[in-house]
Design a protein around this motif. Sequence first.
Motif, short mmCIF file in Angstrom:
data_model
loop_
_atom_site.label_atom_id
_atom_site.label_comp_id
_atom_site.label_asym_id
_atom_site.label_seq_id
_atom_site.Cartn_x
_atom_site.Cartn_y
_atom_site.Cartn_z
N PRO A 163 -0.88 17.97 56.24
CA PRO A 163 -1.65 17.79 57.16
C PRO A 163 -1.11 18.45 58.51
N HIS A 164 0.13 18.92 58.49
CA HIS A 164 0.89 19.49 59.44
C HIS A 164 0.99 20.92 59.50
N ASP A 165 0.71 21.65 60.72
CA ASP A 165 1.04 23.10 60.63
C ASP A 165 2.08 23.49 61.12
N LEU A 166 3.36 23.24 60.04
CA LEU A 166 4.81 23.57 60.44
C LEU A 166 5.42 24.26 59.29
N ALA A 167 6.48 25.02 59.37
CA ALA A 167 6.93 25.83 58.39
C ALA A 167 8.46 26.03 58.54
N PRO A 168 9.27 26.46 57.71
CA PRO A 168 9.01 26.22 56.41
C PRO A 168 9.46 24.84 55.89
N TRP A 169 9.42 24.37 54.53
CA TRP A 169 9.80 23.23 54.05
C TRP A 169 10.93 23.28 52.98
N ARG A 212 20.35 28.41 52.43
CA ARG A 212 19.38 29.53 52.27
C ARG A 212 18.53 29.76 53.40
N ALA A 213 18.03 28.74 53.98
CA ALA A 213 17.12 28.69 55.28
C ALA A 213 17.89 29.20 56.34
N THR A 214 19.30 28.66 56.68
CA THR A 214 19.76 29.07 57.64
C THR A 214 20.35 30.45 57.47
N ALA A 236 18.57 32.71 56.39
CA ALA A 236 17.29 33.51 56.64
C ALA A 236 16.95 33.34 58.07
N GLY A 237 17.54 32.66 58.90
CA GLY A 237 17.49 32.48 60.42
C GLY A 237 16.45 31.48 60.72
N VAL A 238 16.23 30.65 59.89
CA VAL A 238 15.33 29.21 59.93
C VAL A 238 16.23 28.49 61.00
N GLY A 239 15.32 27.94 61.99
CA GLY A 239 16.03 26.97 63.04
C GLY A 239 15.84 25.66 62.62
N LYS A 240 14.53 25.38 62.08
CA LYS A 240 14.31 23.97 61.63
C LYS A 240 13.48 23.89 60.40
N LEU A 241 13.80 22.95 59.67
CA LEU A 241 13.43 22.87 58.33
C LEU A 241 12.73 21.39 58.33
N TYR A 242 11.39 21.35 57.53
CA TYR A 242 10.94 20.21 57.26
C TYR A 242 10.82 19.55 55.81
N LEU A 243 10.32 18.16 55.76
CA LEU A 243 10.05 17.64 54.37
C LEU A 243 9.45 16.54 54.63
N TYR A 244 8.69 16.04 53.48
CA TYR A 244 7.97 14.75 53.50
C TYR A 244 8.65 14.01 52.44
N THR A 245 8.61 12.56 52.91
CA THR A 245 9.21 11.60 51.89
C THR A 245 8.56 10.47 52.36
N TRP A 246 8.98 9.41 51.39
CA TRP A 246 8.85 8.02 51.81
C TRP A 246 9.84 7.13 51.18
N GLN A 247 10.14 7.24 49.82
CA GLN A 247 11.17 6.45 49.42
C GLN A 247 12.60 7.03 49.34
N ALA A 248 12.76 8.13 49.96
CA ALA A 248 14.24 8.65 49.93
C ALA A 248 14.58 8.86 51.41
N ARG A 249 13.93 8.16 52.42
CA ARG A 249 14.15 8.23 53.71
C ARG A 249 15.71 8.22 54.02
N GLY A 250 16.11 7.10 53.59
CA GLY A 250 17.72 6.77 53.68
C GLY A 250 18.67 8.01 53.25
N PHE A 251 18.29 8.75 51.92
CA PHE A 251 19.04 9.72 51.48
C PHE A 251 18.97 10.76 52.54
N LYS A 279 14.93 18.68 60.22
CA LYS A 279 16.43 18.90 60.38
C LYS A 279 16.66 20.36 61.03
N SER A 280 17.20 20.22 62.21
CA SER A 280 17.73 21.59 63.17
C SER A 280 19.15 22.06 62.13
N LEU A 281 18.95 23.30 61.89
CA LEU A 281 19.73 24.04 61.19
C LEU A 281 20.72 24.87 62.13
#
Length: 152
Positions: free
Chosen positions: A74-80, A106-108, A110-125, A149-151
Amino acid sequence: MRPAIEAMAEGDVEPMARLRLKAFFEGTDRTLDEDMAGLRGLIAGDGFEAAFVARARDRPVGSCLLVRDEISSPHDLAPWLAGLIVEEAYRSGGVGTALVRTVEARATSAGVGKLYLYTWQARGFYEALGWTAVETFEQDGAPMLLMSKSLL
């Protein structure tokens, strides 16, 4: 012996797709063939997206992906960072952390400044690895958390 983290190969596709289906897609319409095709697409991709496996005794025991688009996002963000899964027998031994760090590296590179993810149960991890909660929302009747996460 700690599993080695490597690029996913053709021989890893079916066992990882089976593990992913059980963990992420049980009760959905997603088929084994569809998941295998998606993983094969990442392997043969354009060099940006990537699939990694943790391998123990020449057998894949976990995987994690770097993708441009998250499934039904539901979000227009990238990459993941997506699809982190580790066989139960290999959890709590640093395998998941190693897979996440590999995708971040790998993302770093490639020059990625920020990476995104979805979770619920693994928030603390993920928080322990430096990820930050961005937004809690509901998807398909269940709570979900967008993290980043800012990379650079």
